[in-house]
Enzyme design. Structure first.
Site, PDB file in Angstrom:
ATOM      1  N   GLU A 282       0.836  -1.209   0.000  1.00 38.13           N
ATOM      2  CA  GLU A 282       0.000   0.000   0.000  1.00 38.13           C
ATOM      3  C   GLU A 282       0.866   1.252   0.000  1.00 38.13           C
ATOM      4  O   GLU A 282       1.991   1.221   0.478  1.00 38.13           O
ATOM      5  CB  GLU A 282      -0.871   0.020   1.268  1.00 38.13           C
ATOM      6  CG  GLU A 282      -1.679  -1.247   1.461  1.00 38.13           C
ATOM      7  CD  GLU A 282      -2.510  -1.236   2.756  1.00 38.13           C
ATOM      8  OE1 GLU A 282      -2.475  -0.236   3.488  1.00 38.13           O
ATOM      9  OE2 GLU A 282      -3.172  -2.253   3.005  1.00 38.13           O
TER      10      GLU A 282
ATOM     11  N   LYS B  40       2.066   4.648   1.662  1.00 40.05           N
ATOM     12  CA  LYS B  40       2.001   5.209   3.010  1.00 40.05           C
ATOM     13  C   LYS B  40       1.615   6.668   2.859  1.00 40.05           C
ATOM     14  O   LYS B  40       2.395   7.509   2.427  1.00 40.05           O
ATOM     15  CB  LYS B  40       3.339   5.072   3.744  1.00 40.05           C
ATOM     16  CG  LYS B  40       3.237   5.549   5.171  1.00 40.05           C
ATOM     17  CD  LYS B  40       4.310   4.939   6.039  1.00 40.05           C
ATOM     18  CE  LYS B  40       4.061   5.206   7.503  1.00 40.05           C
ATOM     19  NZ  LYS B  40       4.301   6.580   7.896  1.00 40.05           N
TER      20      LYS B  40
ATOM     21  N   ASP C 263       0.670  10.406   3.612  1.00 36.34           N
ATOM     22  CA  ASP C 263       1.239  11.364   4.558  1.00 36.34           C
ATOM     23  C   ASP C 263       0.135  12.295   5.052  1.00 36.34           C
ATOM     24  O   ASP C 263      -0.002  13.429   4.606  1.00 36.34           O
ATOM     25  CB  ASP C 263       2.349  12.156   3.864  1.00 36.34           C
ATOM     26  CG  ASP C 263       3.195  12.897   4.870  1.00 36.34           C
ATOM     27  OD1 ASP C 263       3.012  12.672   6.080  1.00 36.34           O
ATOM     28  OD2 ASP C 263       4.043  13.702   4.450  1.00 36.34           O
TER      29      ASP C 263
ATOM     30  N   TYR D 116      -7.545   1.760   5.398  1.00 40.38           N
ATOM     31  CA  TYR D 116      -6.564   0.708   5.131  1.00 40.38           C
ATOM     32  C   TYR D 116      -6.455  -0.400   6.177  1.00 40.38           C
ATOM     33  O   TYR D 116      -5.644  -1.304   6.027  1.00 40.38           O
ATOM     34  CB  TYR D 116      -5.179   1.309   4.899  1.00 40.38           C
ATOM     35  CG  TYR D 116      -4.783   2.372   5.896  1.00 40.38           C
ATOM     36  CD1 TYR D 116      -4.633   2.074   7.234  1.00 40.38           C
ATOM     37  CD2 TYR D 116      -4.580   3.691   5.483  1.00 40.38           C
ATOM     38  CE1 TYR D 116      -4.271   3.041   8.148  1.00 40.38           C
ATOM     39  CE2 TYR D 116      -4.216   4.674   6.392  1.00 40.38           C
ATOM     40  CZ  TYR D 116      -4.063   4.343   7.729  1.00 40.38           C
ATOM     41  OH  TYR D 116      -3.723   5.301   8.629  1.00 40.38           O
TER      42      TYR D 116
ATOM     43  N   LYS E 180      10.512   3.184   3.616  1.00 42.77           N
ATOM     44  CA  LYS E 180      10.739   4.635   3.506  1.00 42.77           C
ATOM     45  C   LYS E 180      11.257   5.010   2.122  1.00 42.77           C
ATOM     46  O   LYS E 180      12.043   4.263   1.531  1.00 42.77           O
ATOM     47  CB  LYS E 180      11.757   5.069   4.552  1.00 42.77           C
ATOM     48  CG  LYS E 180      11.154   5.132   5.936  1.00 42.77           C
ATOM     49  CD  LYS E 180      10.453   6.444   6.111  1.00 42.77           C
ATOM     50  CE  LYS E 180       9.450   6.407   7.232  1.00 42.77           C
ATOM     51  NZ  LYS E 180       8.562   7.501   7.311  1.00 42.77           N
TER      52      LYS E 180
ATOM     53  N   CYS F  79      22.356  37.271  23.166  1.00 44.32           N
ATOM     54  CA  CYS F  79      21.037  36.765  22.768  1.00 44.32           C
ATOM     55  C   CYS F  79      20.349  37.787  21.871  1.00 44.32           C
ATOM     56  O   CYS F  79      20.257  38.960  22.229  1.00 44.32           O
ATOM     57  CB  CYS F  79      20.210  36.494  24.023  1.00 44.32           C
ATOM     58  SG  CYS F  79      18.486  36.166  23.650  1.00 44.32           S
TER      59      CYS F  79
ATOM     60  N   CYS G  81      17.193  39.393  23.920  1.00 41.75           N
ATOM     61  CA  CYS G  81      17.292  40.241  25.112  1.00 41.75           C
ATOM     62  C   CYS G  81      18.663  40.871  25.290  1.00 41.75           C
ATOM     63  O   CYS G  81      18.888  41.612  26.244  1.00 41.75           O
ATOM     64  CB  CYS G  81      16.925  39.430  26.352  1.00 41.75           C
ATOM     65  SG  CYS G  81      18.161  38.173  26.735  1.00 41.75           S
TER      66      CYS G  81
ATOM     67  N   CYS H 189      21.114  31.347  26.123  1.00 46.04           N
ATOM     68  CA  CYS H 189      20.896  32.627  26.776  1.00 46.04           C
ATOM     69  C   CYS H 189      20.548  32.293  28.221  1.00 46.04           C
ATOM     70  O   CYS H 189      19.657  31.499  28.475  1.00 46.04           O
ATOM     71  CB  CYS H 189      19.738  33.350  26.085  1.00 46.04           C
ATOM     72  SG  CYS H 189      19.044  34.671  27.063  1.00 46.04           S
TER      73      CYS H 189
ATOM     74  N   CYS I 183      14.389  36.590  29.586  1.00 47.82           N
ATOM     75  CA  CYS I 183      14.449  36.801  28.132  1.00 47.82           C
ATOM     76  C   CYS I 183      13.050  36.564  27.539  1.00 47.82           C
ATOM     77  O   CYS I 183      12.440  35.507  27.768  1.00 47.82           O
ATOM     78  CB  CYS I 183      15.448  35.821  27.522  1.00 47.82           C
ATOM     79  SG  CYS I 183      15.382  35.745  25.735  1.00 47.82           S
TER      80      CYS I 183
HETATM   81  S1  IVH Z   1      -1.470   0.551   8.817  1.00 46.81           S
HETATM   82  C1  IVH Z   1      -0.775  -1.664  12.495  1.00 46.81           C
HETATM   83  N1  IVH Z   1      -1.452   1.508   6.404  1.00 46.81           N
HETATM   84  O1  IVH Z   1       1.272   5.444   9.203  1.00 46.81           O
HETATM   85  C2  IVH Z   1      -0.729  -0.886  11.264  1.00 46.81           C
HETATM   86  N2  IVH Z   1      -0.843   2.972   8.176  1.00 46.81           N
HETATM   87  O2  IVH Z   1       3.457   4.699  11.070  1.00 46.81           O
HETATM   88  C3  IVH Z   1      -1.011   0.533  11.460  1.00 46.81           C
HETATM   89  N3  IVH Z   1      -0.307   5.251   7.470  1.00 46.81           N
HETATM   90  O3  IVH Z   1      -0.456   5.698  12.214  1.00 46.81           O
HETATM   91  C4  IVH Z   1      -1.364   1.347  10.345  1.00 46.81           C
HETATM   92  N4  IVH Z   1      -0.627   4.936   5.313  1.00 46.81           N
HETATM   93  O4  IVH Z   1      -1.441   6.960  10.246  1.00 46.81           O
HETATM   94  C5  IVH Z   1      -1.238   1.769   7.696  1.00 46.81           C
HETATM   95  N5  IVH Z   1      -1.487   2.215   4.192  1.00 46.81           N
HETATM   96  C6  IVH Z   1      -1.288   2.476   5.490  1.00 46.81           C
HETATM   97  C7  IVH Z   1      -0.883   3.762   5.940  1.00 46.81           C
HETATM   98  C8  IVH Z   1      -0.674   3.960   7.304  1.00 46.81           C
HETATM   99  C9  IVH Z   1      -0.290   5.822   6.256  1.00 46.81           C
HETATM  100  C10 IVH Z   1       0.045   5.933   8.734  1.00 46.81           C
HETATM  101  C11 IVH Z   1      -0.935   5.725   9.848  1.00 46.81           C
HETATM  102  C12 IVH Z   1      -0.147   5.137  10.985  1.00 46.81           C
HETATM  103  C13 IVH Z   1       1.254   5.435  10.596  1.00 46.81           C
HETATM  104  C14 IVH Z   1       2.140   4.345  11.128  1.00 46.81           C
END
Ligand code: IVH
Length: 672
Positions: free
Chosen positions: A111, A113, A115, A225, A313, A407, A410, A425, A430
């Protein structure tokens, strides 16, 4: 009757168009036609209010502003994910899984991730009961009023063939699309409001509104998700859950794929990273989850994350730009942080204009100068940083940069302690330090004074109304009303919030003082050791502090240093004189649950998990989120599923609510 039927039909028709638009991404009518249907429904509901339905699309912005966010307990904790920083770490993850499961091949659901902000939506018999933020993972803030304004979230699950569980927690991510973020910031500028730093902050700010009318104007999206607790229908794997979510009308990302083995993981990671910038919303990586639920159960959990999933990541995004200036910021502890003011540059969907330079050592190491062209990097929510200077582009005649030893706020002299790279400082008066200290003191985990955020704090310090934390308790309505930006109501509310904050626990008060290295956890240790007595804490010696289990010499020294400043002692005494009341916490002598670990599962009826945890902690025991060999007791509520099975397998003692209360000698009919 005829009108009720018409209303019900219209609700169904409109909800169905919403589903086609938001979930299937395949609308079959124009916006104009949709608006007409909506208006028709509004008129009917106005004429026949007795037939108004809670799942009507007109009810999304129905609720009036709330006063404060209530807490909602997650029936299953909302966990985080561990990270794989590169392909090797993905490989390790896959190998671990293969080994533990004793399998040659493993199927994953891959999936994006997203943001944004993790939220949970709870549906009871198909109707949206409430929605909450992640909070600390166990308890979140009730943001139902705001989530209801998101049109792609069904108020009622579509009942079309796939059985709806009696109770289900659905996890998802709320976010703002890049183009909508830019539009929103333009609008904010036009209205003289502050712009948001990135889409994630904009989404967070929108969900933290007390008034849903404001949230309704924000272009929020959601993808779901995961599930937390499910009562009733159980699923065999993640793909079946995602399929059901789609059928019930919840938006699920179309980028989700099933992949196998390490090559599958690697390919998805690479493919998604390639298209990342072309996506309409921000993602900061991938998430790989084991598809099969039985396999998930075998793999189990760490304390805060599942072993069956990992976040892949992406490399941080980089860009080059010019350092136009270097400014010095002063934090609440007096730390001077150099910040590079950059020629604004667009990095992964966000305009970056600041980067932290940390300290003088860092500036020297990278030889960073004003006027330099630099390579900067932005990863997720982290403050952008300067990677290196492009020396070829350095202008002639530039000179090295040295943080001034006075600083900037101050003009007091600054100094550096032995083992620190940071200049500080040392002037407790301050103004920049005062601002930071007050903001910290009134923050959520401390005194939680609603309405005393950064902006108002700065205003009050700049007008000389606040010179010390204790001055907060001297504020009055008339003073506030005389300031720009305050109305009768907001002045009244702030004074009320200050008044309410005066009754406070020892640990929150001490945390709020902002003593270096004294966070939430250490404050609680002090609370227990000093039995909520501030005087004893103030007069403690280094040796005594250091003798407390969990407190080391560094913390002990900071505490001694803090109290050795007369101003700090005087400030705390003044708080007490102004009516701050430290609530004594009862500590039970009989710690008969020491070394005992408990896990909760299912829905509890007579008390909530937070109270249960509190009881266990009171007697010296601890709680975790997942069952392992180390678990001593499982407290099982209604709808207990996989954890109950696992506890049985591991021969762990299982207690129902009543048995647990009896065990700790508490009468369920009395106050817990
Ligand atoms: S699964 C136990 N799926 O990432 C699994 N999380 O670092 C928990 N997030 O708090 C979450 N995309 O807010 C899952 N496809 C995805 C996600 C996802 C973003 C976020 C979510 C979670 C954080 C975990």
């Amino acid at each position: 009757m005829k009108h009720e039927k018409k209303i019900l039909d219209l609700i169904d028709i409109i909800n169905d168009h919403n589903y086609k638009y938001y979930v299937l991404d395949d609308p079959i009518i124009s916006d104009g036609e949709f608006d007409n249907l909506f208006k028709e429904l509004e008129i009917l509901e106005k004429n026949f209010p007795q037939y108004k339905k809670s799942h009507s699309p007109t009810q999304r912005i129905g609720s009036s502003p709330i006063k404060k966010f209530n807490t909602i307990e997650h029936k299953e904790p909302m966990l985080s994910l561990s990270n794989a920083m590169n392909s090797n770490e993905l490989f390790d993850f896959h190998n671990r899984n293969k080994k533990t499961l004793n399998q040659k091949s493993i199927t994953y659901v891959a999936e994006p991730k997203l943001d944004g902000l993790g939220v949970t939506l709870t549906y009871s018999n198909g109707s949206l009961l409430h929605g909450a933020t992640r909070g600390d993972g166990n308890n979140g803030e009730d943001i139902t009023h705001n989530l209801k304004t998101i049109k792609s979230i069904p108020l009622k699950l579509r009942d079309v063939g796939k059985e709806i569980p009696t109770y289900i927690e659905i996890r998802g991510e709320v976010f703002i699309e890049k183009k909508n973020f830019l539009k929103l910031n333009k609008l904010q500028t036009k209205n003289g409001e502050q712009v948001f730093a990135n889409p994630r902050n904009a989404a967070a700010g929108s969900l933290r509104q007390l008034d849903p009318k404001i949230t309704a104007t924000r272009p929020l999206s959601i993808f779901c998700y995961e599930a937390g607790l499910i009562e009733g229908e159980l699923f065999k794997d993640h793909n079946s859950l995602l399929k059901a979510l789609r059928i019930w009308g919840l938006p699920v990302s179309s980028l989700i794929k099933t992949v196998t083995g390490h090559t599958g993981l690697k390919k998805y990671q690479k493919d998604l990273e390639k298209i990342r910038n072309d996506l309409p919303y921000e993602i900061d990586g991938t998430v790989f989850k084991i598809n099969n639920y039985k396999q998930r159960e075998i793999l189990g959990y760490r304390s805060r994350s599942p072993k069956w999933a990992i976040a892949g990541k992406f490399k941080a995004q980089q860009a080059t730009t010019i350092i136009q200036n270097i400014e010095i910021q002063v934090g609440r502890t007096g730390a001077l942080t150099p910040v590079a003011k950059l020629k604004p540059v667009f990095v992964s969907g966000v305009t970056v204009s600041n980067a932290t330079l940390h300290n003088q050592d860092e500036i020297n190491r990278k030889d960073i100068r004003i006027g330099d062209t630099v390579l900067i990097e932005r990863a997720g929510d982290v403050i952008p940083k300067v990677i290196k200077v492009i020396l070829k582009k350095r202008p002639h005649g530039s000179s090295t940069f040295t943080i001034p030893n006075i600083c900037p706020a101050c003009k007091h002299a600054t100094s550096k302690s032995k083992n620190e790279a940071i200049l500080r400082c040392k002037n407790l008066s301050c103004p920049e330090q005062i601002k930071g200290r007050i903001e910290h003191f009134s923050s959520k985990l401390a005194l939680d004074i609603d309405g005393l955020g950064k902006k108002i704090t700065n205003l009050l310090v700049d007008h000389n109304y606040l010179k010390s934390i204790s001055d907060i308790f001297l504020l009055d309505e008339a003073t506030l009303k005389s300031l720009e930006g305050f109305g009768n109501k907001s002045a009244e509310n702030l004074i009320l919030a200050i008044e309410t904050s005066k009754k406070i626990s020892f640990s929150k008060f001490v945390y709020g003082l902002g003593i270096k290295n004294v966070g939430e956890h250490i404050s609680k240790l002090f609370e227990k050791y000093f039995l909520s007595d501030l005087n004893n804490f103030m007069n403690s010696s280094f040796e005594e502090l250091e003798s407390i289990e969990g407190v080391g010499p560094i913390v002990a020294k900071e505490v001694i240093d803090f109290w050795s400043q007369k101003e700090n002692q005087a400030m705390v005494k003044e708080c007490i004189r102004q009516g701050v009341k430290i609530e004594k916490k009862e500590f039970v002598k009989d710690q008969f649950l020491t070394n005992k670990t408990f896990v909760f599962t299912g829905t509890l009826k007579t008390f909530n998990r937070r109270d249960g945890k509190e009881i266990i902690n009171r007697y010296g025991g601890s709680t975790t989120n997942s069952i392992s060999k180390k678990t001593d007791f499982l407290i099982a509520g209604v709808g207990a599923g996989s954890k109950l099975e696992k506890a049985k397998k591991l021969d762990i003692k299982i207690l129902n609510e009543q048995e647990f209360l009896k065990f700790v000698n508490l009468d369920p009919n009395k106050n817990l």
